[in-house]
Design a protein around this motif. Sequence first.
Motif, PDB file in Angstrom:
ATOM      1  N   VAL A   1      39.361  44.049 -20.893  1.00  0.00           N
ATOM      2  CA  VAL A   1      38.485  43.768 -20.071  1.00  0.00           C
ATOM      3  C   VAL A   1      38.281  42.035 -21.407  1.00  0.00           C
ATOM      4  N   ASP A   2      37.687  41.151 -20.792  1.00  0.00           N
ATOM      5  CA  ASP A   2      37.651  39.935 -21.449  1.00  0.00           C
ATOM      6  C   ASP A   2      36.060  39.398 -21.743  1.00  0.00           C
ATOM      7  N   TRP A   3      35.532  39.551 -22.907  1.00  0.00           N
ATOM      8  CA  TRP A   3      34.305  38.914 -23.125  1.00  0.00           C
ATOM      9  C   TRP A   3      33.334  37.874 -22.389  1.00  0.00           C
ATOM     10  N   GLU A   4      34.679  37.271 -22.925  1.00  0.00           N
ATOM     11  CA  GLU A   4      33.890  36.033 -22.004  1.00  0.00           C
ATOM     12  C   GLU A   4      34.000  35.519 -20.493  1.00  0.00           C
ATOM     13  N   GLN A   5      34.388  36.438 -19.823  1.00  0.00           N
ATOM     14  CA  GLN A   5      34.225  36.433 -18.159  1.00  0.00           C
ATOM     15  C   GLN A   5      33.069  37.068 -18.060  1.00  0.00           C
ATOM     16  N   LEU A   6      32.809  37.979 -18.620  1.00  0.00           N
ATOM     17  CA  LEU A   6      31.276  38.842 -18.224  1.00  0.00           C
ATOM     18  C   LEU A   6      30.535  38.082 -17.942  1.00  0.00           C
ATOM     19  N   LYS A   7      30.063  39.116 -16.373  1.00  0.00           N
ATOM     20  CA  LYS A   7      28.111  38.365 -16.316  1.00  0.00           C
ATOM     21  C   LYS A   7      27.480  39.208 -16.800  1.00  0.00           C
ATOM     22  N   LEU A   8      26.534  39.388 -17.399  1.00  0.00           N
ATOM     23  CA  LEU A   8      25.458  40.313 -17.340  1.00  0.00           C
ATOM     24  C   LEU A   8      24.307  39.785 -17.274  1.00  0.00           C
ATOM     25  N   PRO A   9      23.818  41.224 -16.476  1.00  0.00           N
ATOM     26  CA  PRO A   9      22.680  41.241 -15.585  1.00  0.00           C
ATOM     27  C   PRO A   9      21.188  40.541 -16.456  1.00  0.00           C
ATOM     28  N   GLU A  10      20.304  40.010 -15.861  1.00  0.00           N
ATOM     29  CA  GLU A  10      19.163  39.373 -16.854  1.00  0.00           C
ATOM     30  C   GLU A  10      18.135  40.773 -17.117  1.00  0.00           C
ATOM     31  N   GLY A  11      17.849  40.364 -18.526  1.00  0.00           N
ATOM     32  CA  GLY A  11      16.688  40.872 -18.904  1.00  0.00           C
ATOM     33  C   GLY A  11      17.385  42.181 -18.990  1.00  0.00           C
ATOM     34  N   ILE A  12      18.084  42.531 -19.653  1.00  0.00           N
ATOM     35  CA  ILE A  12      17.992  44.033 -20.027  1.00  0.00           C
ATOM     36  C   ILE A  12      19.088  43.820 -21.639  1.00  0.00           C
ATOM     37  N   THR A  13      18.372  45.097 -22.715  1.00  0.00           N
ATOM     38  CA  THR A  13      18.282  44.614 -24.342  1.00  0.00           C
ATOM     39  C   THR A  13      20.404  44.558 -24.147  1.00  0.00           C
ATOM     40  N   LEU A  14      20.386  43.524 -24.780  1.00  0.00           N
ATOM     41  CA  LEU A  14      22.475  43.497 -25.456  1.00  0.00           C
ATOM     42  C   LEU A  14      22.158  44.184 -26.689  1.00  0.00           C
ATOM     43  N   ILE A  15      22.709  44.778 -27.732  1.00  0.00           N
ATOM     44  CA  ILE A  15      22.603  45.032 -28.793  1.00  0.00           C
ATOM     45  C   ILE A  15      24.713  44.602 -28.936  1.00  0.00           C
ATOM     46  N   ASP A  16      24.832  43.829 -29.786  1.00  0.00           N
ATOM     47  CA  ASP A  16      26.641  43.347 -30.055  1.00  0.00           C
ATOM     48  C   ASP A  16      26.668  43.956 -31.109  1.00  0.00           C
ATOM     49  N   HIS A  17      27.556  44.951 -31.269  1.00  0.00           N
ATOM     50  CA  HIS A  17      28.993  45.391 -32.692  1.00  0.00           C
ATOM     51  C   HIS A  17      29.814  44.671 -33.041  1.00  0.00           C
ATOM     52  N   ARG A  18      30.280  43.527 -31.919  1.00  0.00           N
ATOM     53  CA  ARG A  18      32.350  42.658 -32.671  1.00  0.00           C
ATOM     54  C   ARG A  18      31.432  42.377 -34.190  1.00  0.00           C
ATOM     55  N   LEU A  19      32.850  41.960 -34.536  1.00  0.00           N
ATOM     56  CA  LEU A  19      33.204  41.725 -35.658  1.00  0.00           C
ATOM     57  C   LEU A  19      32.468  40.117 -36.032  1.00  0.00           C
ATOM     58  N   ALA A  20      33.113  39.874 -35.065  1.00  0.00           N
ATOM     59  CA  ALA A  20      32.910  38.199 -34.682  1.00  0.00           C
ATOM     60  C   ALA A  20      31.460  38.086 -34.671  1.00  0.00           C
ATOM     61  N   ALA A  21      30.706  38.651 -34.069  1.00  0.00           N
ATOM     62  CA  ALA A  21      28.638  38.377 -33.617  1.00  0.00           C
ATOM     63  C   ALA A  21      28.076  38.261 -34.595  1.00  0.00           C
TER      64      ALA A  21
END
Length: 471
Positions: free
Chosen positions: A168-188
């Motif tokens: 999965v390429d994170w940069e190419q994903l299209k996330l739905p609007e209005g949904i809580t995002l919890i980002d556990h990537r090291l770079a984030a």
Amino acid sequence: MTHKSLIRTLTLVLTVMFFAIPAHALIFGGEGSGSVERPDWPAGAAAVFNVPQRIAYWEGPPLGGGQFHAECRGNTDELNELLVLFGRIEAANKRIVVEEGPGQSFWLNRNNEADKRKKAEMDWCFAVWSQSGWDQLKNMPADLNPTSPEDREKGPPCELTIYVGGNVDWEQLKLPEGITLIDHRLAAHGFTRADGYVVRGTLFDDATKRPLAGVVYLEKIETPEQGGYEYTRGPEVKVTGDGLWTFKNIEPAWYRIIATREGYVPRVVGYAKPDGRPRFSTIDGRLAKGGSISGSVTDSDGNGLEGARVQLYDVAPPAGTRYDTPSEYRATTDADGKFELVAPIGSARVGLSKEGWCHPGLGPEISVPATDLQLSMQRAATLTVIVLFESAEVPEQYMIELTPEGGNVVGSWGGSATLDDKNQVVLRNAPPGRYTLVGHPNPSSDAERTPPMEIELTGGDDIVKTITVTN
């Protein structure tokens, strides 16, 4: 066709006093992408769960189930299609969690064995609750409740965990609007893969919710051959007034994370099990101030009972969340039957145990602090059940069920146990009373259950009962 039922038992002391019980038996699942659905899932959840990319599924948690997990392997385009479906689920509490990838299927590699990791790689996991399972678990006592206060307020969560770095390429994903995002990537969070396994958190006062200074340290957990757990203290971090703490490059092992501060009760705030792969996780911890609990335990004649173990259950500060401590809230009575221990200010339930003795029913619920508690125990019975297989093939698993008079209700003592290699079960510390004894193979049909045997146990009894199986 003869219907056979599979008995699945569990430890649930606060509902019915069970014995000899593999809690993991409540977890079930399978491989592949066949249809799985429950009528009380939120609308739209089945479409996300039953996708062709699913490699395995399972239900948990152990104490009752109700949360279903779909483990999937696919590419960015396939995940984008699924994200559209995820956005359509009719649920008030939806979130997306992003993790370093690839992920690991629990079902395909339950023991996290290195040689199975490649086969168990996955790219996303969708978790959904059945409403009935959620309603059952959210109302359990603090010791058994796997839900969070935030989710109990919002409703059962639908959670999609995405593992990036594999297919999965994170940069190419299209996330739905209005949904809580919890980002556990090291770079984030300002880390790199060179930082290895990273755990970060914030220490708070449980009452005021303000950051606390203190100490957070790791304890390595090991399981010796003789059973139980051994703990070895590892690295620590001194936490300043902002409450922030971080561990980096944690060596592969199993750890519990403990937070402490003078005047507060030490707390196990979480666990970590690094396996050599770079990861990031957050574990916030809340500490509560402590209060003393003291009193005495006596026998039925009012004499102090030495050597009784006093243990607290359902320990919960006013926030209502489970509060584990390294000492496990245990104390042993002295020669006069007296005891003293410390717990978070709030509420708790008191349990008593001593070989040959019992305290029927649920222990009293108390407020903390508490002084001069008066508790008592009475003589218990020992029951040995022997099963004789006459002209009958010995099944792979055979169980006995002991049901108290009035049935298995809250606070009663009973349940089921599996025969040992001597075809017997020894039940110790049974409260006096009337019981019904039944034997049956597992799984079994109604016709394979033995006729109910009525028995009465008296304090101090050490009796043997025999069940004969003829067909």
